[in-house]
Design an enzyme around this catalytic site. Sequence first.
Site, mmCIF file in Angstrom:
data_model
loop_
_atom_site.group_PDB
_atom_site.id
_atom_site.type_symbol
_atom_site.label_atom_id
_atom_site.label_comp_id
_atom_site.label_asym_id
_atom_site.label_seq_id
_atom_site.Cartn_x
_atom_site.Cartn_y
_atom_site.Cartn_z
ATOM 1 N N LYS A 87 39.584 31.094 39.780
ATOM 2 C CA LYS A 87 39.389 32.535 40.028
ATOM 3 C C LYS A 87 38.329 33.056 39.060
ATOM 4 O O LYS A 87 38.446 32.883 37.843
ATOM 5 C CB LYS A 87 40.734 33.245 39.831
ATOM 6 C CG LYS A 87 40.840 34.604 40.471
ATOM 7 C CD LYS A 87 42.275 35.091 40.372
ATOM 8 C CE LYS A 87 42.460 36.441 41.015
ATOM 9 N NZ LYS A 87 43.797 36.984 40.722
HETATM 10 O O1 G3P Z 1 45.527 40.078 42.401
HETATM 11 C C1 G3P Z 1 45.100 41.217 41.717
HETATM 12 C C2 G3P Z 1 46.268 42.060 41.417
HETATM 13 O O2 G3P Z 1 47.106 41.381 40.523
HETATM 14 C C3 G3P Z 1 45.992 43.382 40.882
HETATM 15 O O3 G3P Z 1 47.103 44.142 41.198
HETATM 16 O O4 G3P Z 1 48.693 45.948 40.991
HETATM 17 O O5 G3P Z 1 47.431 45.151 38.969
HETATM 18 O O6 G3P Z 1 46.288 46.437 40.762
HETATM 19 P P1 G3P Z 1 47.388 45.497 40.433
#
Ligand code: G3P
Length: 215
Positions: A87
């Site tokens: 990633k």
């Molecule tokens: O895969 C990306 C994700 O983990 C981000 O999620 O909820 O931290 O915006 P969030």
Amino acid sequence: MKFFIDTANLAQIKEAQDLGVLDGVTTNPSLMAKEGIKGQENILKHYVDICNIVTGDVSAEVISTDFDGMVKEGEALAKLHPRIVVKIPMIKDGVKAIKYFTEKGIKTNCTLVFSAGQALLAAKAGATYMSPFIGRLDDVSTDGLNLIEDIRIIYDNYGYETEILAASVRHPMHIIECAKIGADVITAPLSAITALLKHPLTDIGLAQFLADAKK
Ligand code: G3P
């Protein structure tokens, strides 16, 4: 549409795998820190532990931001297990690193995508997956799902094989809307995935069937 779980929590990954609908896992440094995984050795071991639970791709994120660092880290991650996907953030050296890994046959997930232009660059570099963060766009009053729609059109126009991996998914309606638009993959917390199960009429109907079965 593929379902990935967005966590580094082994119990939740196992629960999703046991449900029989899991196609992969995405992690990031924040999710690893949330599980208290510290130190390079422990982090690498944790990725292997995840790979041993699931049957699909597992995204492991580099923390270097320069080309040489990302290549070194990404190659070490890719060696851990055949299902590891490297990633890489959507930055200039990240695009170069994605191109490098593409040419070496190593899968990549281009992360932190917030615009159609970034998505176009990720596809041109040959990313296996490209992750637009829809929840974080919603957080700043910008419709994250509109971005998924735009990217779908762009990728279909040119037949790009990069898979649209909708990330920062916060709730079941994000998943349903992504499926309607044609995202290739969603990655979501377990709670958003299991929320798809729920409907009050299912509970009422089942209670009735079970009561009638006793008659
Ligand atoms: O895969 C990306 C994700 O983990 C981000 O999620 O909820 O931290 O915006 P969030």
